[in-house]
Write a protein that holds these residues in place. Structure first.
Motif, short mmCIF file in Angstrom:
data_model
loop_
_atom_site.label_atom_id
_atom_site.label_comp_id
_atom_site.label_asym_id
_atom_site.label_seq_id
_atom_site.Cartn_x
_atom_site.Cartn_y
_atom_site.Cartn_z
N GLN A 1 89.90 21.65 6.41
CA GLN A 1 89.70 20.33 6.47
C GLN A 1 89.08 20.06 7.90
OE1 GLN A 1 93.67 18.24 6.22
NE2 GLN A 1 93.37 18.21 4.04
N THR A 2 88.81 18.74 8.50
CA THR A 2 88.66 18.58 10.02
C THR A 2 89.73 17.53 10.10
OG1 THR A 2 87.34 16.52 9.57
CG2 THR A 2 86.04 18.60 9.48
N PRO A 3 90.12 17.23 11.57
CA PRO A 3 89.35 18.05 12.75
C PRO A 3 89.33 19.64 12.74
CG PRO A 3 91.04 16.30 13.20
CD PRO A 3 91.00 16.62 11.77
N GLU B 1 96.02 20.61 21.43
CA GLU B 1 97.11 21.53 21.89
C GLU B 1 96.86 22.72 21.47
OE1 GLU B 1 98.67 20.20 24.52
OE2 GLU B 1 99.07 18.25 24.18
N ILE B 2 96.77 22.93 20.16
CA ILE B 2 96.79 24.45 19.96
C ILE B 2 95.51 25.22 20.04
CG2 ILE B 2 96.89 25.88 17.59
CD1 ILE B 2 99.63 24.45 18.49
N ALA B 3 94.33 24.26 20.29
CA ALA B 3 93.19 25.12 20.79
C ALA B 3 93.01 25.34 22.39
CB ALA B 3 92.10 24.10 20.62
N LYS B 4 93.90 24.60 23.12
CA LYS B 4 94.12 25.10 24.55
C LYS B 4 95.00 26.48 24.48
CE LYS B 4 94.72 20.41 26.64
NZ LYS B 4 95.53 19.54 27.03
N LYS B 5 95.59 26.66 23.57
CA LYS B 5 96.44 28.07 23.66
C LYS B 5 95.69 29.11 22.99
CE LYS B 5 101.17 26.51 23.42
NZ LYS B 5 102.12 26.26 22.15
N TYR B 6 94.79 28.84 21.71
CA TYR B 6 94.00 29.88 21.23
C TYR B 6 92.72 29.99 21.23
CZ TYR B 6 98.89 30.64 19.79
OH TYR B 6 100.26 30.72 19.53
N GLY B 7 92.18 28.74 21.65
CA GLY B 7 90.73 28.62 21.68
C GLY B 7 90.15 27.87 20.51
N SER B 8 90.91 27.77 19.40
CA SER B 8 90.47 27.18 18.31
C SER B 8 91.72 26.51 17.44
CB SER B 8 89.46 28.15 17.43
OG SER B 8 90.34 28.98 16.84
N ALA B 9 91.39 25.54 16.70
CA ALA B 9 92.49 25.25 15.80
C ALA B 9 91.71 24.32 14.67
CB ALA B 9 93.56 24.02 16.35
N ILE B 10 91.90 24.65 13.35
CA ILE B 10 91.32 23.91 12.26
C ILE B 10 92.50 23.49 11.44
CG2 ILE B 10 89.08 25.10 12.45
CD1 ILE B 10 89.81 25.88 9.45
N LEU B 11 92.56 22.22 10.88
CA LEU B 11 93.53 21.87 9.63
C LEU B 11 93.09 22.63 8.34
CD1 LEU B 11 93.79 19.66 12.02
CD2 LEU B 11 94.18 18.05 9.96
N ALA B 12 94.12 23.21 7.86
CA ALA B 12 93.74 23.85 6.47
C ALA B 12 95.11 23.75 5.51
CB ALA B 12 93.60 25.24 6.58
N LEU B 13 94.73 23.41 4.44
CA LEU B 13 96.04 23.61 3.56
C LEU B 13 96.21 24.86 2.51
CD1 LEU B 13 95.58 19.72 2.14
CD2 LEU B 13 97.55 20.52 3.38
N PRO B 14 97.21 24.91 2.20
CA PRO B 14 97.45 26.56 1.38
C PRO B 14 96.92 25.97 -0.12
CG PRO B 14 99.56 25.34 1.93
CD PRO B 14 98.74 24.75 2.81
N GLU B 15 96.38 26.61 -0.68
CA GLU B 15 95.99 26.43 -2.21
C GLU B 15 96.96 26.30 -3.14
OE1 GLU B 15 92.98 25.42 -3.67
OE2 GLU B 15 94.54 25.34 -5.16
N LYS B 16 97.13 25.42 -4.08
CA LYS B 16 98.38 25.19 -4.97
C LYS B 16 98.15 25.92 -6.36
CE LYS B 16 98.25 20.82 -3.98
NZ LYS B 16 98.79 19.55 -3.84
N ASN B 17 96.66 26.00 -6.78
CA ASN B 17 96.38 26.56 -8.04
C ASN B 17 96.02 27.91 -8.00
OD1 ASN B 17 95.54 23.94 -9.56
ND2 ASN B 17 94.64 23.51 -7.82
N SER B 18 96.05 28.67 -9.16
CA SER B 18 95.57 30.11 -9.15
C SER B 18 94.19 30.02 -8.98
CB SER B 18 95.89 30.52 -10.50
OG SER B 18 97.37 30.73 -10.84
N VAL B 19 93.66 30.83 -8.24
CA VAL B 19 92.22 31.03 -7.85
C VAL B 19 91.67 32.28 -8.41
CG1 VAL B 19 91.99 29.30 -6.18
CG2 VAL B 19 93.19 31.68 -5.30
N SER B 20 90.30 32.11 -8.46
CA SER B 20 89.65 33.55 -8.72
C SER B 20 88.11 33.49 -8.46
CB SER B 20 89.81 33.64 -10.31
OG SER B 20 88.88 32.89 -11.03
N HIS B 21 87.71 34.78 -8.32
CA HIS B 21 86.49 34.86 -8.04
C HIS B 21 85.52 35.04 -9.20
CE1 HIS B 21 82.61 37.18 -6.92
NE2 HIS B 21 82.39 36.12 -6.10
#
Ligand code: CTP
Ligand code: MG
Length: 231
Positions: free
Chosen positions: A161-163, A122-142
């Motif tokens: 994630q997928t789909p 449904e979302i890809a129909k509107k925007y051309g793409s849609a991927i599942l993703a989760l916000p990171e909960k830990n602190s992160v660094s390069h």
């Protein structure tokens, strides 16, 4: 027409099983079968193509019994992205651009919900793409070597994630652009993005883990046996 691509051509080396993890069974059902049934029962998916490991074609075929939407089981490539590319070429050769959207999913993520597969379309129909993703909960660094180079703003970090669902025409073009360097990408969104397309994020699911290690196999079994998740 919308097609589901289930990638199941890996070897599952990190699980340390004697066979690829997609055939690991919980309560009599393989991870691959659980993932396939989600696509079979999604009303927005018209057909499914399964990408299989060449050495496990027969086993893969068995997992597809009685699934009406599976139109093909094809051979995978050396990397996940090459496996996806084989599927995209197969889809193009069979249906051309009658296919509007493809929803690409790892067989190693059997616990996705049918609702999320549908939301992706449904979302890809509107925007051309849609991927599942989760916000990171830990602190992160390069990190460079074993020293932090830069602290990143975790509010800007999302885990894919997928789909992952895309306008088929645009994704096919992106894959053909980068066909000689597919190995350097780790998912479909990164190829789509590299080709200059917008990648829309939708909320992923905590249970939609990619089963990768021995621990993940045990965790998956526990989730199902404790009734935390239906399969
Ligand atoms: N995959 C694929 N073709 C490949 C490699 C991976 O279709 N050449 C699929 C896997 O079957 C899996 C998904 O891509 O469903 C995600 O890959 P991963 O979790 O890395 O699975 P494996 O490659 O099988 O595992 P490992 O890397 O531990 O060997
Ligand atoms: Mg792998």
């Amino acid at each position: 027409m919308n097609i589901g691509i289930i990638v199941a051509a890996g070897k599952g080396e990190r699980t340390k099983l004697s066979y690829p993890k997609q055939f690991y069974q919980i309560l009599g059902k393989s991870l691959l079968r659980i993932a396939l049934e989600k696509y079979e029962y999604s009303e927005l998916i018209n057909k499914i193509v399964v990408v299989a490991n060449e050495e496990f074609m027969e086993e893969t075929k068995k997992e597809c019994y009685n699934l009406n939407k599976v139109y093909g089981i094809i051979k995978g490539g050396e990397s996940r992205q090459e496996s996806v590319y084989n599927a995209l070429k197969n889809i193009y050769n069979n249906f051309g651009f009658d296919v509007l959207f493809v929803s690409i999913h790892d067989a190693a993520r059997p616990f996705v919900s049918i609702d999320k597969i549908n939301e992706g379309i449904e979302i890809a129909k509107k925007y051309g793409s849609a991927i599942l993703a989760l916000p990171e909960k830990n602190s992160v660094s390069h990190v460079v070597g074993d020293v932090i180079d830069k602290i990143l703003d975790r509010n800007e970090i999302f885990l894919h994630q997928t789909p992952q669902t895309f306008d088929f025409h645009k994704l096919y073009k992106a894959y053909t652009n980068f066909e000689n360097e597919l190995k350097s990408f780790t998912d479909d969104a990164s190829i789509f993005h590299k080709a200059g397309n917008f990648v829309r994020i939708i909320s992923g699911e905590e249970y939609n883990v990619k089963i990768t290690t021995e621990f993940d196999l045990k965790f998956a079994k526990w989730l199902i046996k404790e009734g935390k998740i239906n399969a």
